[in-house]
Design a protein around this motif. Structure first.
Motif, PDB file in Angstrom:
ATOM      1  N   PHE A 132       0.819  -1.212   0.000  1.00 24.75           N
ATOM      2  CA  PHE A 132       0.000   0.000   0.000  1.00 24.75           C
ATOM      3  C   PHE A 132       0.853   1.263   0.000  1.00 24.75           C
ATOM      4  O   PHE A 132       0.432   2.306  -0.487  1.00 24.75           O
ATOM      5  N   ALA A 133       2.027   1.177   0.577  1.00 21.10           N
ATOM      6  CA  ALA A 133       2.918   2.334   0.640  1.00 21.10           C
ATOM      7  C   ALA A 133       4.353   1.825   0.607  1.00 21.10           C
ATOM      8  O   ALA A 133       4.627   0.679   0.991  1.00 21.10           O
ATOM      9  N   PRO A 134       5.290   2.637   0.137  1.00 20.05           N
ATOM     10  CA  PRO A 134       6.688   2.197   0.090  1.00 20.05           C
ATOM     11  C   PRO A 134       7.238   1.906   1.489  1.00 20.05           C
ATOM     12  O   PRO A 134       6.872   2.555   2.466  1.00 20.05           O
ATOM     13  N   ASN A 148      -8.293  -2.707   4.727  1.00 20.08           N
ATOM     14  CA  ASN A 148      -9.038  -2.751   3.460  1.00 20.08           C
ATOM     15  C   ASN A 148     -10.214  -3.714   3.560  1.00 20.08           C
ATOM     16  O   ASN A 148     -11.299  -3.461   3.025  1.00 20.08           O
ATOM     17  N   LEU A 149     -10.011  -4.819   4.272  1.00 18.57           N
ATOM     18  CA  LEU A 149     -11.086  -5.791   4.474  1.00 18.57           C
ATOM     19  C   LEU A 149     -12.231  -5.167   5.271  1.00 18.57           C
ATOM     20  O   LEU A 149     -13.412  -5.340   4.937  1.00 18.57           O
ATOM     21  N   ILE A 150     -11.895  -4.414   6.317  1.00 22.92           N
ATOM     22  CA  ILE A 150     -12.919  -3.737   7.118  1.00 22.92           C
ATOM     23  C   ILE A 150     -13.666  -2.712   6.266  1.00 22.92           C
ATOM     24  O   ILE A 150     -14.900  -2.601   6.327  1.00 22.92           O
ATOM     25  N   TYR A 151     -12.911  -1.977   5.466  1.00 23.55           N
ATOM     26  CA  TYR A 151     -13.526  -0.960   4.607  1.00 23.55           C
ATOM     27  C   TYR A 151     -14.495  -1.601   3.609  1.00 23.55           C
ATOM     28  O   TYR A 151     -15.626  -1.125   3.428  1.00 23.55           O
ATOM     29  N   CYS A 152     -14.080  -2.690   2.970  1.00 27.16           N
ATOM     30  CA  CYS A 152     -14.945  -3.363   1.988  1.00 27.16           C
ATOM     31  C   CYS A 152     -16.201  -3.912   2.655  1.00 27.16           C
ATOM     32  O   CYS A 152     -17.301  -3.831   2.091  1.00 27.16           O
ATOM     33  N   GLY A 183      -3.565   5.216   8.365  1.00 27.09           N
ATOM     34  CA  GLY A 183      -2.438   5.037   7.460  1.00 27.09           C
ATOM     35  C   GLY A 183      -2.857   4.372   6.159  1.00 27.09           C
ATOM     36  O   GLY A 183      -2.426   4.773   5.067  1.00 27.09           O
ATOM     37  N   TYR A 184      -3.709   3.348   6.278  1.00 29.64           N
ATOM     38  CA  TYR A 184      -4.220   2.685   5.070  1.00 29.64           C
ATOM     39  C   TYR A 184      -5.000   3.667   4.203  1.00 29.64           C
ATOM     40  O   TYR A 184      -4.832   3.704   2.978  1.00 29.64           O
ATOM     41  N   TRP A 185      -5.846   4.471   4.844  1.00 30.75           N
ATOM     42  CA  TRP A 185      -6.696   5.389   4.081  1.00 30.75           C
ATOM     43  C   TRP A 185      -5.864   6.443   3.349  1.00 30.75           C
ATOM     44  O   TRP A 185      -6.150   6.795   2.212  1.00 30.75           O
TER      45      TRP A 185
END
Length: 235
Positions: A132-134, A148-152, A183-185
């Motif tokens: 997701f990020a470097p 991402n799983l929670i968001y979906c 951080g994911y967002w």
């Protein structure tokens, strides 16, 4: 109509014959005068009959016209009912198509979630997904995959109308308290920029942004300094 024609013809003949008997000079005799009077009386009677049949015919025509109008109104009412029934059938077909589409989309998103679960549980499979990020550590990348799983999951519940906007916003305000989710967002910002502005996913992303704004207004958010400074240690 045929009887009326016969009556009219007979009446006209009587009237014409009476005129001949009374108006022609050569036929003006006492006998012809009596005959003219007789035929005049006959013509008058015939005229009365003609008027009677004409009135009766007009009444029948009026009744027939009224019946035709009523029949036309019934036909129009039947056509309106048929149009209403067709509209109901179209609505039912649209609802069925919408439900099938939502069901297919839900199945597809469940498959996506299963793939994410597999990558979270297996580091080798997690390497297949781009980071997701470097410079994210494997632990942080798994956390982002889980975010991402929670968001979906939340977005699917909202799309299936299990949550309205108010309920989803309250749920998201709780989720965005997590530094890992924040951080994911932030790392997925570039992917959100490619969303269709009219899509449900873009609308739900706007709810997440609103939840972040409300959460930041309630309490200051301390960023993950270790991620910013590039201090990535393996767990």
């Amino acid at each position: 109509m045929r009887n009326l024609g016969v009556v009219l013809t007979a009446g006209a003949a009587c009237v014409l014959f009476s005129l001949i008997m009374t108006m022609v000079p050569g036929l003006r005799t006492p006998g012809s005068g009596n005959a003219g009077q007789a035929y005049g009386a006959a013509a008058s009677s015939t005229a009365v009959l003609v008027l009677f049949y004409m009135a009766r015919t007009l009444r029948l025509q009026r009744d027939e016209t009224s019946l035709q109008r009523e029949e036309l109104e019934l036909q129009r009412a039947e056509m309106r009912l048929q149009r209403a029934e067709l509209e109901l059938q179209r609505d039912e077909m649209r609802r069925s198509a919408g439900e099938l589409h939502r069901s297919a989309e839900a199945d597809l998103r469940h498959l996506h979630m299963d793939l994410l679960k597999m990558s979270i549980g297996d580091p080798e499979l997690a390497e297949v997904w781009p980071a997701f990020a470097p410079e994210l550590t494997p632990k942080e990348n798994r956390q982002y995959l889980y975010a991402n799983l929670i968001y979906c999951h939340s977005m699917l519940a909202h799309k299936l109308e299990m949550l309205d906007d108010r309920e989803a916003l309250g749920h998201l305000r709780y989720i965005v308290r997590s530094p890992a989710f924040r951080g994911y967002w932030e790392s997925a910002r570039s992917m959100r920029a490619e969303m269709d502005p009219a899509s449900h996913e873009r609308r739900f992303a706007a709810l997440v942004d609103e939840a972040l704004t409300q959460s930041n207004a309630q309490a200051p958010y301390a960023p993950n300094l270790r991620l910013i400074e590039g201090q990535h240690n393996e767990p």
